[in-house]
Structure formats: C-alpha cells, structure tokens
Design a protein around this motif. Structure first.
Motif, short mmCIF file in Angstrom:
data_model
loop_
_atom_site.label_atom_id
_atom_site.label_comp_id
_atom_site.label_asym_id
_atom_site.label_seq_id
_atom_site.Cartn_x
_atom_site.Cartn_y
_atom_site.Cartn_z
N ALA A 96 4.03 -4.07 -2.49
CA ALA A 96 5.28 -3.33 -2.32
C ALA A 96 5.08 -1.89 -1.88
N ASN A 97 3.98 -1.26 -2.31
CA ASN A 97 3.81 0.15 -2.01
C ASN A 97 2.96 0.41 -0.78
N LEU A 98 2.60 -0.65 -0.11
CA LEU A 98 1.91 -0.48 1.16
C LEU A 98 2.94 -0.70 2.28
N THR A 99 2.58 -0.27 3.49
CA THR A 99 3.54 -0.39 4.57
C THR A 99 3.62 -1.84 5.04
N ALA A 100 4.67 -2.13 5.79
CA ALA A 100 4.84 -3.48 6.33
C ALA A 100 3.61 -3.86 7.15
N LEU A 101 3.15 -2.91 7.96
CA LEU A 101 1.99 -3.19 8.81
C LEU A 101 0.75 -3.48 7.96
N GLU A 102 0.53 -2.65 6.93
CA GLU A 102 -0.64 -2.85 6.07
C GLU A 102 -0.60 -4.22 5.40
N ASN A 103 0.60 -4.64 5.00
CA ASN A 103 0.74 -5.96 4.38
C ASN A 103 0.21 -7.04 5.31
N VAL A 104 0.60 -6.97 6.57
CA VAL A 104 0.17 -7.98 7.51
C VAL A 104 -1.33 -7.84 7.78
N MET A 105 -1.80 -6.57 7.86
CA MET A 105 -3.22 -6.34 8.11
C MET A 105 -4.08 -6.96 7.02
N ILE A 106 -3.58 -6.90 5.78
CA ILE A 106 -4.34 -7.51 4.68
C ILE A 106 -4.43 -9.01 4.89
N LEU A 153 7.72 1.17 4.20
CA LEU A 153 7.14 0.51 3.03
C LEU A 153 7.76 -0.86 2.85
N ALA A 154 6.93 -1.78 2.39
CA ALA A 154 7.42 -3.14 2.18
C ALA A 154 8.65 -3.13 1.27
N LYS A 155 8.61 -2.28 0.25
CA LYS A 155 9.71 -2.33 -0.71
C LYS A 155 11.00 -1.71 -0.14
N HIS A 156 10.88 -1.01 0.96
CA HIS A 156 12.08 -0.43 1.57
C HIS A 156 12.72 -1.35 2.61
N LEU A 157 12.12 -2.49 2.84
CA LEU A 157 12.72 -3.44 3.77
C LEU A 157 13.87 -4.17 3.06
N SER A 158 14.77 -4.70 3.89
CA SER A 158 15.87 -5.47 3.30
C SER A 158 15.31 -6.78 2.77
N GLY A 160 16.03 -9.90 3.37
CA GLY A 160 15.68 -10.87 4.40
C GLY A 160 14.40 -10.49 5.13
N GLU A 161 14.24 -9.18 5.37
CA GLU A 161 13.02 -8.72 6.05
C GLU A 161 11.79 -8.91 5.18
N GLN A 162 11.97 -8.73 3.86
CA GLN A 162 10.83 -8.94 2.96
C GLN A 162 10.37 -10.39 3.03
N ARG A 163 11.35 -11.30 3.05
CA ARG A 163 11.00 -12.72 3.18
C ARG A 163 10.24 -12.97 4.48
N ARG A 164 10.69 -12.33 5.55
CA ARG A 164 10.04 -12.50 6.85
C ARG A 164 8.65 -11.86 6.85
N LEU A 165 8.54 -10.72 6.16
CA LEU A 165 7.25 -10.04 6.10
C LEU A 165 6.23 -10.93 5.39
N GLU A 166 6.69 -11.62 4.35
CA GLU A 166 5.78 -12.54 3.66
C GLU A 166 5.30 -13.63 4.62
N ARG B 353 0.48 6.43 -4.13
CA ARG B 353 0.98 6.81 -5.45
C ARG B 353 2.34 7.50 -5.35
N ARG B 354 2.44 8.34 -4.32
CA ARG B 354 3.67 9.10 -4.14
C ARG B 354 4.83 8.13 -3.95
N ARG B 355 4.56 7.11 -3.16
CA ARG B 355 5.62 6.14 -2.91
C ARG B 355 5.94 5.38 -4.17
N GLU B 356 4.91 4.99 -4.91
CA GLU B 356 5.12 4.19 -6.10
C GLU B 356 6.09 4.87 -7.03
#
Lengths: 259, 373
Positions: A96-106, A153-158, A160-166, B353-356
């Motif tokens: 949740a606290n990583l960016t959308a891009l980082e999520n996919v990169m992982i 950030l992943a947690k800032h997506l809507s 529906g977008e979070q589902r798509r990001l997954e 952390r800041r975001r968290e």
C-alpha cells in the motif's frame, strides 16, 4: 473458444482440513491451457481454500496437483509463482505504501536476477535489467488501464484501480495461470464490464485464467468452463450453460435467491 | 541539469567539511572531542547497518549490538597476545593478523551470526521477533562474559586488552603521522578511517535500497504473504537482510576494537542495542540521511550534557544536583515521547514512512521522484 487438449493444471483428490473441519475434500478438476475457468459456489464452499492450496499458502491435507507437467504436493508460494501461477487476493493485498509502479516492479522480481553484487556494482547488465523492469511495468500499468501516474501510491488509487493494479502486479510475473480471487467484488457495473474486457484480452494473449467469482452473470458470460464447489466438494463441472441447468447446482447455489 | 550541478557542489562542500572536521573540532573543542566524534562515526555505521534490517526489511532487531560484539571480539582475538593464554602451544605470542585480513573476516563472521540469528526466527514477526533477537543479544554478551573457562577464550568480564592498533599500509594509526608537513594525531587518523568505512556503508545501503533486492525487502516489510505470492523467496531475502546488517555491525565492531585497544562484554549491553535502534527510529527509519542524523544526535548528546550540565550546575548552585547520566535518560525519554507525538516518522522520514503516516504531498513527491530517476 480456443480449447486445446493441453491441460495446464490438474488437481487430484485435494483435501484440506482445518482441525476437525474439512474445508476441501476430494477436489479433482483440470484447467486447459488458454481457457477462462470459473470456480463458483456459495460462501464458505472452499473456493479460496482451494486457491490458497494451489498458490502454496496452504499445504493440502490430501491429494496433489500437477501444474505445467510438474507434480506439487506441498508447494511454497514463491516456487509456484516461479512455476507460473500468479494470484490476486480477495481482500486486496497491495504494497500500500509503495507506488503503483513499484508494486508492478516487485512482480518482475521472480523473472529477473540482479543480486547483491549487481545492486552494488550497478553494472551494465543490472542497469539494463532495471530499465527493462521499469519499462515492462509501465506497459503493464497501461495494459490494465491505470491512467494515473505510476508514482501514485497504491493506497491512493481508487478501489477499481487497486483491483487492476493487483492484476498488473500478477501479470508482471509472466504467469501461465492467472488466478483471480473475486476480482469484481465491490465493483460497479461499469467497472465490472471493463474488467470483463480486460480478462478476455488477457485470455486472448494466451494466459490461462482461473476465476473465483460471486457475480454469476460475469462467470456465465466470461468463462469457458465452470466448476461448482459446495461444502468443499465439487458438485458440477462443465460449460456454463450445462452447469446452470444442473439440479445439484440449482439446489446448492442458484436456487437460493436471484443472484 | 542545474539542480544536478548544485548537488555536486554541495557534495564537494560536504566532503571538504568532513575532511576538515577533526581539525576544526580539535581547534575549537579540544582533542577529547575528536575522540567523541570518532565514536559517533562508529555509531552511525551501526545505525546504518541496523537500518537495513529494520528500515528496509522491517525486521525488528533488539539484539543488534551482538554483531558489533562479534566483530570486536574477532579483532580482539586475532590481533592481540590474548590467545597465547588459551593456546600457548599453538600461539606462543598470540595471533597478530593484519587489519586488512581481520576486518573482512570480522564482517563475514558477524554476517554468519546474522544468518544464525535469522534462521530460527524466520516465521516470527514484530514483537515476537523483537523478543527473540533481544535474547540473542544477551546470549552473546553472556557467552563473552563466561567463556574464560574451561578454555580462556574471551577472558571473561576483564575483557581483552593490548589489542593491536589498526595499521594501514604499514602505518600505525596509533601514533601521530606527518603528511606533507601536517601533523595528524591518532584520533584524526582514525576519524578518516571511520569516515571511509561509513561512506562505504552509506554507498552499500543506497545501492541496495534502489535495487531489485531493496524492492523485495520493502515488499516483505509491507506484506509478507503478498510478497511470497509474487515469487519473492522471503526466507532467503530475510536472511540476506540479517546478514548484510550484521556485516556492517561486525565491521564497525572490529574498528571499535582496534581504536579502543580493549574490549569487554560490558560494552555490548542491551542498552546499546536500544540506543542504536533509537538512532534509527529517531532519525527516520529507512532513510539514510535520517539515520545518520539520529546517530550523530544520540552519540553526541551524552557528551554534550556531560560538558554542559556539570559546569552549569556548579556555576548556578555551587554543586552538582543532577548527575548528567540520569539527566541524559530523562532528556532522552522526553525526546522520544515528543518525537512519537509530533514527528512519528523520525526527524528526516523516508519517502515510504512519510506516506505511511499520511503526511505526504503527492505533487512534491512526484517531482522528487522524477528528478532522481
């Protein structure tokens, strides 16, 4: 429908007990390459349990399964991911606290190789790999239809977008089988419709899809074949039209209401 | 482009300031302060190492000082006459390995201990992991305290003394050296040595943070189940985090032993682990600059108090009412409470952390990200 005779996943008599409770018993089914396979059943029927067994989160109490020709009894999640099973979660589990891009990169982790020395030396191979990871991840974000910048950030997506990001994160692992646990849960009609299109696109690109879903309309309109679980047992399997008419299914699931 | 140029200038200025630091400190505050700064560098190295474990991989380690101890005793045993006591036949004069062999060895041995600690704790998280690591830290200390019998390996609570000073390219750092007509006292020389190693640890941390490995650590920290479902071998990566953190601690310990010339188990108490963890948390978990700041502040605070509090009380009341040591704990406790209330992510929080904690500004963040990538 592009049925080939080639079978990607075959489970044989899988059982899972939690203490005295039998969540799955004798589940035998097979998924063919290139199809969208639906798994339906009332709440508590064992759908997610089967998912967790197939993705290595649970060890089956009995039985085993074959994936892409190799047998697995007690698989580990990362081993199965490497073998080509990628999943999403019923209750979204993004970083949740990583960016959308980082999520996919992982998600690309399992298909890339740079280790500690690569990271420290940052040699040409590592730099090229990093660039490829970023590029592919960007592609996947737009592939699933996330228009917001990758730095969001992943947690800032809507929702529906979070589902798509997954889904994008799972696709990043280059899966043979994409296993989706209720991807349409909580989505409105528009979002569900575009999800359906996305899943068809994914299937057409050659990735087999395993789908748990409550939305029977979606399942019936999308899946090539469907299995129905009830109380941990498979009570029907076949093409949607046929399953829909099965008296056991109507009794267990469809007869209960107008779902 | 302009920003890049500016940051290069800033970096150059920082390097020059750091190179002059021992001389400035010496001139303004006296030789003893240079020694204090040297110790602060060791603490920074420790804090950066712990940051890999706690800040990146999210594994709460309360026994981190054990790796410092392992590194220090490695150096002490292989760079002093002590082993002559335990094995007079084998080593009649003790073991005196050169520094450049001992240091990597100490790091590797500490890394091995890191894996040793990591292996049984792989299934543990959060509080449970903290308790086990705390126990591990104490076990190491108690072993060091008691391994003077049946074979006198560690000399027990008396510790090991007469440790060889560090010597670089045949030049002992324990005596004043003249280079280009400038006198470099021992504490200055050690400062440069520690500075070089701190820079190395910073470099390693930074490279790891922005790599495939670093991303995998962050994934484990965020959601271990999801991470493993994405194909990350959580076992290996957690062990790697423990090992990398421990290696930094071990190297720091070896430098400490060479600098101090004496090690004893009491330098490696639980309180030290807690202090290093506080440096990481206070400065900003996961952020290298924050961790360095935390290390500097917490390493210097007790010394500053000692030099200010006693004279101030003498001047005001004519006698010392409050012992600086108790005042230190009081201030430290207050600082931690205030921090947790007003800056829970640390003085210089990391991006993540800041975001968290929800205090992020997406617009600004995007531009920072774009600038650095």
């Amino acid at each position: 429908m592009r049925h080939t005779e080639d079978i990607l996943l075959r489970t044989s008599r899988i059982g899972k007990k939690f203490g005295g409770l039998s969540a799955l018993s004798d589940v035998t089914l097979h998924i063919q390459r290139g199809e969208i396979y639906g798994l339906i059943g009332p709440n508590g029927a064992g759908k997610t349990t089967l998912f967790n067994v197939l993705t290595g989160l649970y060890q089956p109490s009995a039985g085993e399964f074959q994936f892409n020709g190799a047998p697995y009894r007690a698989g580990k999640p990362h081993v199965l991911a490497r073998a080509g099973i990628a999943r999403t979660f019923q209750n979204i589990r993004l970083f949740a606290n990583l960016t959308a891009l980082e999520n996919v990169m992982i998600g690309r982790h399992v298909r890339t190789r740079a280790g500690v020395f690569g990271a420290l030396l940052r040699n040409r191979a590592t730099r090229d790999e990093e660039r490829a990871i970023t590029e592919r991840s960007r592609e996947l974000l737009s592939y699933v239809g996330i228009e917001k910048p990758g730095q969001t950030l992943a947690k800032h997506l809507s929702y529906g977008e979070q589902r798509r990001l997954e889904i994008a994160r799972a696709l990043a692992t280059d899966p043979l089988l994409l296993a989706l646990d209720e991807p349409a849960a909580g989505m409105n009609a528009t979002e569900t419709a575009s999800l359906k299109t996305l899943l068809q696109t994914i299937r057409d690109s050659g990735i087999t899809v395993l789908l748990i879903e409550h939305d029977v309309k979606l399942i019936m309109g999308l899946c090539d074949r469907v299995a129905v679980l009830d109380y941990g047992k498979k009570i029907a399997e076949g093409v949607p039209e046929q399953v829909r008419k099965d008296p056991a299914v109507i009794a267990a699931y469809l007869g209960g209401g107008d779902e | 482009m302009k920003a890049n140029h500016k940051s290069k200038l800033l970096l150059a200025a920082l390097v020059i300031a750091l190179l002059l630091l021992p001389f400035i400190t010496d001139a303004l505050l006296g030789r003893s302060w240079v020694r204090i700064v040297d110790f602060a560098m060791l603490y920074i190295m420790l804090a950066l190492g712990l940051n890999i474990v706690v800040g990146y991989a999210g594994l709460l380690d309360l026994g981190y000082i054990a790796f410092f101890a392992v590194g220090a005793y490695c150096y002490a045993l292989t760079g002093s006459p002590h082993l002559a006591l335990a094995f007079p036949m084998m080593f009649p004069a003790g073991v005196h390995l050169p520094f450049w062999i001992v240091l990597p060895m100490a790091a590797l041995v500490a890394g091995g201990f890191g894996v040793l600690l990591g292996a049984p704790t792989l299934r543990l998280r959060g509080d449970y992991l903290a308790i086990v690591t705390l126990g591990f830290g104490e076990i190491i200390r108690i072993f060091l305290n008691n391994l003077d019998a049946p074979v006198n390996l560690t000399n027990g609570p008396q510790g090991i003394s007469r440790i060889d000073p560090v010597s670089v390219a045949g030049v002992s750092l324990n005596s004043t050296q003249h280079i280009f007509g400038i006198a470099f006292p021992a504490v200055h020389l050690y400062f440069y040595l520690f500075l070089a190693f701190t820079a190395l640890v910073v470099f390693v941390s930074q490279r790891l943070e922005r790599s495939r490995i670093g991303r995998a650590w962050m994934a484990i920290r965020e959601d271990e189940v999801a991470a493993s479902a994405m194909g990350i071998d959580t076992r290996n990566l957690k062990l790697l985090a423990f090992a990398m953190g421990a290696m930094s601690g071990g190297a720091s310990g070896a430098l400490f032993a060479g600098f101090q010339g004496f090690v004893s188990p009491e330098s490696f108490s639980l309180m030290e682990s807690v202090m290093v963890l506080c440096m990481v948390v206070l400065g900003g978990m996961g952020n290298i600059a924050g961790v360095i700041l935390g290390g500097i502040l917490l390493a210097l605070l007790p010394e500053v108090l000692r030099h200010i509090v006693v004279p101030a009380q003498q001047a005001l009341f004519g006698r010392t009412l409050v012992d600086p040591e108790s005042l230190r704990m009081l201030l430290f406790g207050t600082a931690l409470i205030v921090m947790m209330l007003y800056r829970p992510a640390g003085l210089l929080p990391s991006r993540v952390r800041r975001r968290e904690l929800g205090a992020d500004e997406p617009a600004a963040e995007t531009s920072v990200y774009d600038a650095t990538h």
